[in-house]
Motif scaffolding. Sequence first.
Motif, PDB file in Angstrom:
ATOM      1  N   VAL A  87       0.861  -1.180   0.000  1.00 57.67           N
ATOM      2  CA  VAL A  87       0.000   0.000   0.000  1.00 57.67           C
ATOM      3  C   VAL A  87       0.903   1.238   0.000  1.00 57.67           C
ATOM      4  CG1 VAL A  87      -1.889   1.212   1.148  1.00 57.67           C
ATOM      5  CG2 VAL A  87      -1.685  -1.271   1.387  1.00 57.67           C
ATOM      6  N   ARG A  88       0.555   2.211  -0.827  1.00 58.63           N
ATOM      7  CA  ARG A  88       1.289   3.469  -0.867  1.00 58.63           C
ATOM      8  C   ARG A  88       0.293   4.621  -0.776  1.00 58.63           C
ATOM      9  NH1 ARG A  88       4.480   0.096  -0.208  1.00 58.63           N
ATOM     10  NH2 ARG A  88       6.538  -0.199  -1.184  1.00 58.63           N
ATOM     11  N   TYR A  89       0.829   5.807  -0.490  1.00 58.79           N
ATOM     12  CA  TYR A  89      -0.031   6.952  -0.224  1.00 58.79           C
ATOM     13  C   TYR A  89       0.483   8.184  -0.965  1.00 58.79           C
ATOM     14  CZ  TYR A  89      -0.682   3.644   3.542  1.00 58.79           C
ATOM     15  OH  TYR A  89      -0.870   2.481   4.246  1.00 58.79           O
ATOM     16  N   ALA A  90      -0.439   8.877  -1.621  1.00 53.97           N
ATOM     17  CA  ALA A  90      -0.103  10.139  -2.268  1.00 53.97           C
ATOM     18  C   ALA A  90      -0.511  11.292  -1.351  1.00 53.97           C
ATOM     19  CB  ALA A  90      -0.807  10.255  -3.611  1.00 53.97           C
ATOM     20  N   GLU A  91       0.008  12.448  -1.661  1.00 56.37           N
ATOM     21  CA  GLU A  91      -0.320  13.662  -0.925  1.00 56.37           C
ATOM     22  C   GLU A  91      -0.758  14.719  -1.929  1.00 56.37           C
ATOM     23  OE1 GLU A  91       3.396  14.560   0.846  1.00 56.37           O
ATOM     24  OE2 GLU A  91       3.299  12.944   2.337  1.00 56.37           O
ATOM     25  N   LYS A  92      -1.832  15.428  -1.587  1.00 49.83           N
ATOM     26  CA  LYS A  92      -2.255  16.513  -2.472  1.00 49.83           C
ATOM     27  C   LYS A  92      -2.591  17.750  -1.644  1.00 49.83           C
ATOM     28  CE  LYS A  92      -7.176  15.211  -2.784  1.00 49.83           C
ATOM     29  NZ  LYS A  92      -8.230  14.682  -3.661  1.00 49.83           N
ATOM     30  N   GLY A 142     -11.031  24.850  -4.337  1.00 56.10           N
ATOM     31  CA  GLY A 142     -11.030  23.393  -4.414  1.00 56.10           C
ATOM     32  C   GLY A 142     -10.020  22.845  -5.399  1.00 56.10           C
ATOM     33  N   ARG A 143      -9.272  23.725  -6.057  1.00 53.54           N
ATOM     34  CA  ARG A 143      -8.306  23.303  -7.072  1.00 53.54           C
ATOM     35  C   ARG A 143      -7.098  22.631  -6.425  1.00 53.54           C
ATOM     36  NH1 ARG A 143      -3.833  25.905  -9.201  1.00 53.54           N
ATOM     37  NH2 ARG A 143      -3.198  25.185 -11.272  1.00 53.54           N
ATOM     38  N   ILE A 144      -6.658  21.533  -7.028  1.00 53.03           N
ATOM     39  CA  ILE A 144      -5.454  20.852  -6.563  1.00 53.03           C
ATOM     40  C   ILE A 144      -4.245  21.645  -7.043  1.00 53.03           C
ATOM     41  CG2 ILE A 144      -4.119  18.722  -6.643  1.00 53.03           C
ATOM     42  CD1 ILE A 144      -6.757  17.283  -7.302  1.00 53.03           C
ATOM     43  N   THR A 145      -3.411  22.068  -6.103  1.00 55.83           N
ATOM     44  CA  THR A 145      -2.236  22.860  -6.464  1.00 55.83           C
ATOM     45  C   THR A 145      -0.976  22.019  -6.573  1.00 55.83           C
ATOM     46  OG1 THR A 145      -1.859  23.403  -4.135  1.00 55.83           O
ATOM     47  CG2 THR A 145      -3.183  24.949  -5.431  1.00 55.83           C
ATOM     48  N   GLU A 146      -0.990  20.825  -5.933  1.00 57.28           N
ATOM     49  CA  GLU A 146       0.189  19.964  -6.009  1.00 57.28           C
ATOM     50  C   GLU A 146      -0.193  18.548  -5.617  1.00 57.28           C
ATOM     51  OE1 GLU A 146       4.797  19.682  -4.327  1.00 57.28           O
ATOM     52  OE2 GLU A 146       3.349  21.091  -3.421  1.00 57.28           O
ATOM     53  N   THR A 147       0.385  17.557  -6.303  1.00 54.95           N
ATOM     54  CA  THR A 147       0.227  16.144  -5.952  1.00 54.95           C
ATOM     55  C   THR A 147       1.613  15.522  -5.882  1.00 54.95           C
ATOM     56  OG1 THR A 147      -1.928  15.973  -7.045  1.00 54.95           O
ATOM     57  CG2 THR A 147      -0.760  13.924  -6.615  1.00 54.95           C
ATOM     58  N   ARG A 148       1.864  14.790  -4.775  1.00 54.17           N
ATOM     59  CA  ARG A 148       3.170  14.165  -4.588  1.00 54.17           C
ATOM     60  C   ARG A 148       2.997  12.684  -4.272  1.00 54.17           C
ATOM     61  NH1 ARG A 148       3.722  18.961  -1.333  1.00 54.17           N
ATOM     62  NH2 ARG A 148       3.149  17.706   0.476  1.00 54.17           N
ATOM     63  N   VAL A 149       3.930  11.868  -4.749  1.00 57.11           N
ATOM     64  CA  VAL A 149       4.009  10.449  -4.377  1.00 57.11           C
ATOM     65  C   VAL A 149       5.369  10.274  -3.701  1.00 57.11           C
ATOM     66  CG1 VAL A 149       4.003   8.070  -5.178  1.00 57.11           C
ATOM     67  CG2 VAL A 149       2.541   9.762  -6.303  1.00 57.11           C
ATOM     68  N   PRO A 150       5.415  10.309  -2.371  1.00 57.87           N
ATOM     69  CA  PRO A 150       6.708  10.385  -1.681  1.00 57.87           C
ATOM     70  C   PRO A 150       7.499   9.087  -1.642  1.00 57.87           C
ATOM     71  CG  PRO A 150       4.903  10.352  -0.089  1.00 57.87           C
ATOM     72  CD  PRO A 150       4.275  10.442  -1.439  1.00 57.87           C
TER      73      PRO A 150
END
Length: 280
Positions: free
Chosen positions: A179-184, A191-199
């Motif tokens: 299982v992995r987790y992204a961050e947004k 409500g706009r996504i300004t950044e998405t990361r997969v650490p």
Amino acid sequence: MFSITAVIEGQGQTGTPAAFKFPGGEMQVTVPAALRAQADAAREFRIHALLKSADDVMQLLLLTDALRRLNPAAPVHLDMPYVPYARQDRVCNPGEALGAAVFCKLINDQQYATVTIVEPHSDVTPALLQRVRVVDAAAFLKKALAAPAFAQGVTLMAPDAGARKRVQALAKALGVADVRYAEKVRDPLTGRITETRVPDDIPAQPVLVVDDICDGGRTFLELAAALRDRTGQPLYLYVTHGIFSKGLAELKSRYAEIFTAYDWTATEGAASSPAAVRVN
């Protein structure tokens, strides 16, 4: 989309109510004639409601009233897989309403015998609803995981912090080890996504992104782009409630397959029978 089941002498009889919209915008519903004829003998009624709009919410209230007028003694149960306004589970800015509380009060006021919902967006909604029964997504996700693409392993990906706990629980229930987790990050005003990361690093196996709802799909498009910086493995998407309000074309260009339990783009008959089915 609605159906009504009346339990008569231990047997369920199901019908689809008719709906009519007056020129002024008001709604009206009519219980099917076959069910009306046997309403006095019904021990209970069950309404299955996939609510897509404000008109649908009003139809639900009207249908509830119509059934109680036919047989005031029969309890009415509500199956409502998707809970409108569940995503409005907190007040982000001064002057806004707490949409989840407003909608749940409306449902509570109907005094249903039970209210069955499927994978609510957060713990807030079940806490607000009376006599609620919650169905998690494990059975639906299990069907998706049976796809041949995952026969040699799969990594489940939570798209954000809000989905992390839910995906962890599903992975544990279904015996998925990776299982992995992204961050947004979202702008709270738009409500706009300004950044998405997969650490974290991704194992060398297919990735199945898992979430409760896909509305416009921007979350999953941004996540697919972020994942491409981490892995060359094929990407797949599972959502319990597939609204797909912006269509599926762009999502299909990023994900090899898309699975959903409740496909809002399906025909009425198909959408009434939930299953983790491919929508592409």
